[in-house]
Design a protein around this motif. Structure first.
Motif, mmCIF file in Angstrom:
data_model
loop_
_atom_site.group_PDB
_atom_site.id
_atom_site.type_symbol
_atom_site.label_atom_id
_atom_site.label_comp_id
_atom_site.label_asym_id
_atom_site.label_seq_id
_atom_site.Cartn_x
_atom_site.Cartn_y
_atom_site.Cartn_z
ATOM 1 N N SER A 440 0.842 -1.206 0.000
ATOM 2 C CA SER A 440 0.000 0.000 0.000
ATOM 3 C C SER A 440 0.875 1.254 0.000
ATOM 4 O O SER A 440 0.562 2.242 -0.672
ATOM 5 C CB SER A 440 -0.931 -0.021 1.205
ATOM 6 O OG SER A 440 -1.716 -1.198 1.167
ATOM 7 N N PRO A 453 -4.768 2.619 2.548
ATOM 8 C CA PRO A 453 -4.491 2.439 3.980
ATOM 9 C C PRO A 453 -3.253 1.570 4.179
ATOM 10 O O PRO A 453 -3.125 0.517 3.569
ATOM 11 C CB PRO A 453 -5.728 1.718 4.512
ATOM 12 C CG PRO A 453 -6.763 1.843 3.431
ATOM 13 C CD PRO A 453 -6.043 2.023 2.152
ATOM 14 N N THR A 459 -5.378 -5.058 6.863
ATOM 15 C CA THR A 459 -6.600 -4.284 6.660
ATOM 16 C C THR A 459 -7.719 -5.165 6.140
ATOM 17 O O THR A 459 -7.889 -6.274 6.607
ATOM 18 C CB THR A 459 -6.324 -3.115 5.697
ATOM 19 O OG1 THR A 459 -5.689 -3.629 4.541
ATOM 20 C CG2 THR A 459 -5.467 -2.065 6.353
ATOM 21 N N ASP A 524 -4.619 -3.074 -5.314
ATOM 22 C CA ASP A 524 -3.918 -3.291 -4.051
ATOM 23 C C ASP A 524 -4.529 -4.533 -3.431
ATOM 24 O O ASP A 524 -5.751 -4.679 -3.388
ATOM 25 C CB ASP A 524 -4.106 -2.071 -3.126
ATOM 26 C CG ASP A 524 -3.208 -2.149 -1.886
ATOM 27 O OD1 ASP A 524 -2.363 -3.067 -1.827
ATOM 28 O OD2 ASP A 524 -3.355 -1.290 -0.996
#
Ligand SMILES: Nc1nc2c(ncn2[C@@H]2O[C@H](COP(=O)(O)OP(=O)(O)O)[C@@H](O)[C@H]2O)c(=O)[nH]1
Ligand SMILES: [Mg+2]
Length: 724
Positions: A440, A453, A459, A524
């Motif tokens: 990220s 993030p 996450t 991502d």
């Protein structure tokens, strides 16, 4: 064959002939026949018939005389009248059937069927059944041919060798080579001790066995030698079809001394100028053009054997000009399958590969072992032309859609539509690697915005897609709830909040007004080694969408066994992979060298060749640099990464997209052809099963008919005894 006049001399007739003063003619006719002067015998027979029209004895003498004189048309005339006069005589019908067959008269079949039905003349009935079988074999109707054999009475002790030979020939005609070889082998090559010569048919046995063995000759030199010897024997014994058989053998012979022997044999038979042999010897010597020319010349002379030989040459050598010559000169001699092959070859040459599929799909190739492989290779060539040809995509996609629809593959339809839509879209680069590798952070550095993030905690278990839009915003797609639209800086908070509420986040779409996103979109992905298995699952789903993979390794612990395992899976997908080493700020120069070497070795071991050189950098510093810290940018080594990404990804987006579309289309082609193959296999099996079932039924019917006949005969005999 026993002369008819002997068996037809009945007392009443002899009396009439004596009374009419024709006894002299009768005696003279018989004498002339005995002396081998059939034309004189014929005169006397006609003299009798002039005075006693329709006299069976006169007709029998006329038939015997005209047959002995090779006057087949006249024999048919005599025998037709005779059969009308004595319709209960099986031997007369048999003689009529055989004579009519010789001159191609259509009444042959009916006459043989009458002979076959003759109850009290078993030898004629049997002979007629064998002839009927031969007749159907000659026109290639193996199943009807076999049905005549089913009507033969079971042999009284021993084996019915004539019937067995024909069973082998029926099996050959059906393509059941193993069965044919087994029967022909059991017949043996030795001349049998029993039965008249024409029932032992040694040449025909040799030909049947040679044909059954021939297909395995290519792989097995012993089978080859035997097949050759048998073909030679069949040829010497003038078995029907043995010339073509020997020509096939000659064409496939490369051994010079053997070829010389065969040439001497053919020369001895005076057949060296026969077009089939001229062509066969030319083929054996590798002069295919000469072979074709010889056969084409023979076509002009109306030679049917040349038609067949030319077709065989075309199919054996995949020779398009041979097919073209047949199509030009003898269109009727070109079966539908080879005709489609010719049309497909021409379409391919004319740059219309999509037509190839249209022509070959649904073409009648049933059982044609020499046609189907050629069709397959044409399909393959056409697919390649479609993949590689300029502007081939619309045609390819249309073809794939048609096939997928034809086989009811709905999921493929969706995939194909997706490929079609992909053509105008940016390519997709998936950033993958272990959790915490810095994926990220890397994406944020690329964008120059701190939006994806990051952090030390895993996450969401979803893919985050970063794409172009004129304004920056994020769309968070939540299951069973409205989408959330938030500004970039609101994403982290929104995700944390939704997470806390236990919401199921399906997808996160990050939009930014960054020009290069028009060409390359970024995925991502969650890490592979996160505690939640859903993360690895989501990460793997990125491979389905990605045109390119950027693999990020944490340089402080690069190429662990877990990473190697997944990289190996990626290598098998054949997606281009870029490999980057992140977090170099935490390594000394010496350590970095060691890690780089270790990584290279690990990749080599897996067999993964990266799409570009492996670069090392620091994503954290690069991001800080892009956000304004010039010193951090300098030490991040980001410049080299940017240059490489521009050169191999952004500037070559079209190429990558093309490559990826080909890969996806290729996978669908593979899937569809597997479906086609499977269907063909079940179809083939089904028809084999159906054939077997029909066979059993036919046999049962034949047995029933026989039993009914026997019962009737027994009843009749019983009532006769009572009547006495
Ligand atoms: N020292 C150092 N830390 C980094 C670097 N890149 C990322 N990190 C840190 O590594 C942690 C995980 O980063 P993140 O981008 O979330 O990793 P991801 O799980 O692969 O997406 C974060 O705390 C980052 O600040 C780097 O180049 N150097
Ligand atoms: Mg991350």
């Amino acid at each position: 064959m026993v002369p008819l006049f002997e068996s037809l001399s009945r007392l009443a007739e002899r009396v009439e002939i004596l009374a009419r003063g024709l006894e002299g003619d009768r005696r003279a006719a018989e004498l002339m026949l005995e002396r081998g002067r059939p034309l004189d015998a014929r005169e006397h027979a006609r003299a009798i018939l002039a005075k006693v029209p329709g006299s069976p004895l006169g007709l029998a003498l006329w038939a015997d005389a005209s047959e002995a004189a090779w006057l087949d048309h006249e024999a048919v005339q005599a025998l037709t009248e005779l059969a009308r006069a004595v319709p209960w005589r099986g031997d007369v019908w048999l003689r009529l059937g055989r004579a009519a067959w010789r001159i191609g008269d259509p009444q042959a079949r009916e006459a043989l069927e009458r002979a076959a039905a003759a109850q009290d003349d078993k030898p004629s009935s049997r002979r007629a059944l064998l002839d009927l079988c031969d007749m159907d074999l000659a026109v290639g109707d193996a199943s009807r041919a076999a049905r005549w054999l089913d009507r033969l009475p079971p042999p009284l002790g021993g084996r019915d060798e004539a019937a067995l030979l024909r069973r082998a020939e029926c099996a050959l005609a059906r393509g059941a080579l193993d069965e044919a070889a087994e029967i022909a082998e059991s017949l043996g090559e030795a001349l049998g001790e029993e039965g008249p010569l024409d029932e032992r048919e040694p040449g025909r046995r040799a030909a049947a066995l040679a044909r059954a063995l021939w297909p395995s000759a290519e792989a097995d030199p012993l089978a080859r030698r035997r097949a050759m010897e048998l073909a030679v024997r069949a040829f010497v014994l003038e078995a029907p079809g043995s010339r073509e058989l020997l020509a096939t053998v000659v064409a496939a012979t490369t051994d010079a001394p053997v070829l010389a022997d065969l040439r001497a044999l053919v020369a001895g038979a005076g057949l060296l100028d026969d077009p089939a042999f001229t062509a066969a010897f030319a083929l054996a010597e590798g002069r295919r053009d000469d072979a074709r020319a010889a056969l084409v010349r023979a076509l002009g002379g109306g030679d049917h054997a040349a038609e067949r030989a030319l077709l065989r040459l075309a199919l054996d050598a995949r020779d398009v000009p041979a097919l073209a010559a047949l199509a030009d000169r003898r269109p009727a001699a070109l079966p539908e399958g080879p005709k489609r092959l010719l049309q497909a070859s021409r379409s391919l040459k004319a740059g219309e590969p999509a037509k190839v599929f249209e022509l070959l799909d649904g073409a009648p190739f049933d059982g044609a072992a020499d046609v189907e492989p050629w069709a397959d290779s044409l399909r393959e060539e056409a697919a390649r032309a479609l993949f590689e040809g300029p502007g081939g995509w619309p045609a390819l996609i249309e073809m794939l859609l048609r096939e997928a629809r034809a086989f009811g593959k709905v999921e493929d339809l969706v995939k194909i539509e997706a490929i079609a839509a992909e053509r105008g879209k940016p390519i997709v680069a998936a950033v993958v690697g272990e959790f915490n590798a810095g994926k990220s952070t890397f994406i944020n550095a690329l964008l120059g915005v701190d939006v994806a993030p990051t952090g030390i905690l895993p996450t969401t278990a979803t893919l985050h897609r970063v794409a172009f839009a004129p304004d920056p915003f994020v769309r968070v797609i939540v299951r069973s709830a409205a989408d959330r639209i938030v500004p970039h800086e609101g994403l982290k908070g929104t995700l944390a909040k939704l997470h806390g509420e236990g919401a199921h986040i399906e997808r996160v779409q990050i939009y930014a007004p960054i020009e290069r996103l028009r060409w390359v979109e970024i995925l991502d992905t969650p890490g592979f080694n996160a505690p939640d298995p859903e993360h690895a699952k989501a990460a793997k789903s990125a491979f389905d969408e990605a045109d390119l993979v950027v693999w990020l390794l944490d340089a402080t612990g690069a190429m662990k066994a877990s990473e190697a395992a997944i990289l190996k899976e990626v290598a098998a997908l054949e997606i281009p992979v870029l490999v980057l080493l992140n977090k170099v700020d935490r390594l000394s120069e010496a350590d970095l060298e060691r890690v780089a070497a270790h990584t290279k070795a690990g990749l080599a071991e897996i067999g993964l060749v990266p799409h570009a050189d492996i670069l090392a950098f620091s994503a954290k510093r690069a991001l800080a640099g892009r956000l304004g810290d010039a010193a951090a940018l300098e030490s991040s080594r980001w410049g080299a990464v940017e240059t490489m990404l521009s050169a191999v990804v952004v500037d070559r987006a079209d190429e990558l997209r093309e490559r990826s579309m080909r890969r996806k289309a290729g996978r669908i082609v593979e899937e569809l052809s597997a479906v086609v193959r499977e269907q063909a296999a079940t179809d083939a099996q089904r028809s084999a099963e159906e054939r077997a079932r029909a066979d059993t039924l036919r046999k049962a019917a034949a047995t029933l008919a026989r039993e009914a006949e026997e019962a009737a005969a027994w009843l009749e005999a019983a009532t006769e005894i009572e009547r006495r």
